[in-house]
Write an enzyme that holds these catalytic residues in place. Structure first.
Site, PDB file in Angstrom:
ATOM      1  N   ASP A  33      -4.052 -58.728  50.221  1.00 16.75           N
ATOM      2  CA  ASP A  33      -3.280 -57.837  49.353  1.00 16.75           C
ATOM      3  C   ASP A  33      -2.725 -56.670  50.139  1.00 16.75           C
ATOM      4  O   ASP A  33      -3.159 -56.383  51.248  1.00 16.75           O
ATOM      5  CB  ASP A  33      -4.192 -57.244  48.269  1.00 16.75           C
ATOM      6  CG  ASP A  33      -4.443 -58.212  47.145  1.00 16.75           C
ATOM      7  OD1 ASP A  33      -3.614 -59.098  46.943  1.00 16.75           O
ATOM      8  OD2 ASP A  33      -5.473 -58.066  46.465  1.00 16.75           O
ATOM      9  N   LYS A  55       1.057 -57.541  45.833  1.00 17.22           N
ATOM     10  CA  LYS A  55       1.703 -57.590  44.517  1.00 17.22           C
ATOM     11  C   LYS A  55       2.889 -56.654  44.441  1.00 17.22           C
ATOM     12  O   LYS A  55       2.823 -55.503  44.823  1.00 17.22           O
ATOM     13  CB  LYS A  55       0.697 -57.217  43.442  1.00 17.22           C
ATOM     14  CG  LYS A  55      -0.473 -58.148  43.386  1.00 17.22           C
ATOM     15  CD  LYS A  55      -0.470 -58.915  42.089  1.00 17.22           C
ATOM     16  CE  LYS A  55      -1.666 -59.830  42.014  1.00 17.22           C
ATOM     17  NZ  LYS A  55      -2.890 -59.083  41.846  1.00 17.22           N
ATOM     18  N   GLY A  86     -11.275 -53.193  47.886  1.00 17.96           N
ATOM     19  CA  GLY A  86     -12.438 -52.727  47.126  1.00 17.96           C
ATOM     20  C   GLY A  86     -13.366 -53.873  46.776  1.00 17.96           C
ATOM     21  O   GLY A  86     -13.748 -54.671  47.647  1.00 17.96           O
ATOM     22  N   MET A 166      -5.436 -46.851  39.404  1.00 14.46           N
ATOM     23  CA  MET A 166      -4.052 -47.182  39.017  1.00 14.46           C
ATOM     24  C   MET A 166      -3.527 -46.194  37.979  1.00 14.46           C
ATOM     25  O   MET A 166      -2.779 -46.570  37.078  1.00 14.46           O
ATOM     26  CB  MET A 166      -3.984 -48.623  38.454  1.00 14.46           C
ATOM     27  CG  MET A 166      -4.384 -49.670  39.464  1.00 14.46           C
ATOM     28  SD  MET A 166      -4.387 -51.350  38.791  1.00 14.46           S
ATOM     29  CE  MET A 166      -5.917 -51.348  37.881  1.00 14.46           C
TER      30      MET A 166
HETATM   31  N1  SAH Z   1     -10.601 -53.776  43.434  1.00 10.04           N
HETATM   32  C1  SAH Z   1     -10.204 -52.456  43.854  1.00 10.04           C
HETATM   33  C2  SAH Z   1      -9.296 -51.781  42.859  1.00 10.04           C
HETATM   34  C3  SAH Z   1      -7.956 -52.499  42.682  1.00 10.04           C
HETATM   35  S1  SAH Z   1      -6.850 -51.610  41.659  1.00 10.04           S
HETATM   36  C4  SAH Z   1     -11.455 -51.612  44.112  1.00 10.04           C
HETATM   37  O1  SAH Z   1     -12.575 -52.019  43.745  1.00 10.04           O
HETATM   38  O2  SAH Z   1     -11.329 -50.546  44.746  1.00 10.04           O
HETATM   39  C5  SAH Z   1      -5.971 -50.639  42.845  1.00 10.04           C
HETATM   40  C6  SAH Z   1      -6.317 -49.200  42.662  1.00 10.04           C
HETATM   41  O3  SAH Z   1      -7.524 -48.890  43.343  1.00 10.04           O
HETATM   42  C7  SAH Z   1      -5.296 -48.228  43.226  1.00 10.04           C
HETATM   43  O4  SAH Z   1      -4.232 -48.016  42.337  1.00 10.04           O
HETATM   44  C8  SAH Z   1      -6.149 -46.976  43.383  1.00 10.04           C
HETATM   45  O5  SAH Z   1      -6.352 -46.351  42.132  1.00 10.04           O
HETATM   46  C9  SAH Z   1      -7.476 -47.569  43.812  1.00 10.04           C
HETATM   47  N2  SAH Z   1      -7.649 -47.575  45.278  1.00 10.04           N
HETATM   48  C10 SAH Z   1      -7.731 -48.646  46.081  1.00 10.04           C
HETATM   49  N3  SAH Z   1      -7.944 -48.273  47.363  1.00 10.04           N
HETATM   50  C11 SAH Z   1      -7.997 -46.922  47.351  1.00 10.04           C
HETATM   51  C12 SAH Z   1      -8.213 -45.940  48.355  1.00 10.04           C
HETATM   52  N4  SAH Z   1      -8.397 -46.260  49.638  1.00 10.04           N
HETATM   53  N5  SAH Z   1      -8.211 -44.631  47.975  1.00 10.04           N
HETATM   54  C13 SAH Z   1      -8.028 -44.289  46.692  1.00 10.04           C
HETATM   55  N6  SAH Z   1      -7.837 -45.175  45.703  1.00 10.04           N
HETATM   56  C14 SAH Z   1      -7.821 -46.475  46.020  1.00 10.04           C
END
Ligand code: SAH
Length: 243
Positions: A33, A55, A86, A166
Site C-alpha cells: 500500500d 489506493k 499498521g 483517516m
Molecule cells: N491499518 C492501519 C490504518 C489504515 S487507515 C493502522 O493500523 O495503522 C490509514 C490511516 O491510518 C491514515 O489516514 C492515518 O490516520 C493513519 N496512519 C497510518 N500511518 C500513520 C502514521 N505513520 N502516522 C500517523 N497516522 C498514520
C-alpha cells in the site's frame, strides 16, 4: 501456495515484527500500500516482484481488483506477502482480503502489526490511557460515507480518549459533532502526522480550533485530556493535572 497478510507497522522499519521481517526476507511477491515505507520493502529479496496497489480515491472497486490479484498470485506463488500499513485488521480491509482468499481456497496467514492508532500518540509522548486522566480508548474512522456515517456526537465522553484515523478531511465536522454531543470546546487535541518517519510532526490545539488547524495526511487525531500530555517532556509531565 500461501498468502501472508502482514502488518507493516506505522512507518519505521524498526517497528516491524520479527515474523514480518522473516516473511518479507523470503517473499517471492510483495503487494503493498501507499503507506508502506521503502525501508520495509527493501527487506524483500532484490528479485522479488513488487506490486504497488496504493489506493486512489474510489476505493471499493479497487478493493475487488486487489482481492482478485491476491487470489491469482496465491494460485501461482508459494510465498506472497501482502503488506498493509499498521495492523491488517485496523481499518486496513484485511478482513475482506482474508475472506476472499479463504473462499478461493488459498492458505492465508495474518500477521499483526503495530497500529498507528497507538504508535502515533506514543511517538508524541501521549499515552492513550493514563491513570486518573483517561479510562479507555476508542479508535474510529473519520472517513464517513453515506449511511455508514459515524455519529460522533454519541462518542462524546470526557473519560475516554478518541483516536481518529483517516480524519483529516472531516476534522471540522467531527469536532462540531463532538462538541454538540457535550465535549468541551477546550478539550485538548493532538494531530500526529507521519508518525515514526523522518516527516513526523506533532500539532496541538483545542477541539474548537481543530477545523482551522492545517494538518497533512497521514495523521492520527487524538482527542481528550491525554492529548495535553507529553511524556517525552519532563516539565510537561510534572505540570500535568493528573487529577
Ligand atoms: N491499518 C492501519 C490504518 C489504515 S487507515 C493502522 O493500523 O495503522 C490509514 C490511516 O491510518 C491514515 O489516514 C492515518 O490516520 C493513519 N496512519 C497510518 N500511518 C500513520 C502514521 N505513520 N502516522 C500517523 N497516522 C498514520
Amino acid at each position: 501456495m500461501s498468502v501472508f497478510l502482514v502488518g507493516a507497522g506505522p512507518g519505521s522499519v524498526d517497528l516491524l515484527t520479527l515474523r514480518a521481517a522473516k516473511l518479507l526476507s523470503r517473499a517471492q511477491v510483495v503487494v503493498y500500500d501507499r503507506l508502506v515505507d521503502d525501508e520495509v520493502l527493501a527487506l524483500a529479496p532484490a528479485d522479488a516482484e513488487r506490486i504497488d496497489v496504493g489506493k486512489r480515491p474510489g476505493g471499493s472497486h479497487n478493493q475487488a481488483l486487489i482481492n482478485d490479484l491476491l487470489i491469482s498470485l496465491g494460485q501461482r506463488f508459494d510465498r506472497v506477502v501482502r503488506l498493509k500499513g499498521g495492523d491488517p485488521f485496523v481499518f486496513g480491509r484485511g478482513g475482506e482480503e482474508l475472506a476472499a482468499l479463504r473462499s478461493a481456497g488459498i492458505h492465508t496467514e495474518v500477521v499483526p502489526g503495530i497500529t498507528s492508532a497507538f504508535a502515533a500518540p506514543l511517538a508524541a509522548g501521549i499515552p492513550v490511557t493514563h491513570r486518573g486522566v483517561s479510562r479507555g480508548v476508542c479508535v474510529i474512522t473519520g472517513h464517513t460515507l453515506g449511511d455508514d456515517a459515524v455519529d460522533y456526537s454519541r462518542l462524546a465522553n470526557g473519560q475516554i480518549t478518541l483516536v481518529v484515523l483517516m480524519g483529516v478531511a472531516n476534522r471540522g465536522a467531527i469536532a462540531r459533532q463532538l462538541m454538540s454531543g457535550g465535549l468541551s470546546p477546550s478539550t485538548p487535541v493532538a494531530a500526529i502526522e507521519s508518525a515514526s518517519t523522518p516527516a513526523q510532526r506533532v500539532l496541538r490545539c483545542r477541539l474548537d480550533e481543530l477545523g482551522d488547524t492545517e494538518i497533512l495526511n497521514p495523521a492520527a487525531l487524538v482527542i481528550g485530556a491525554v492529548a495535553a500530555l507529553d511524556l517525552n517532556d519532563a516539565e510537561v509531565v510534572a505540570g500535568a493535572e493528573l487529577a
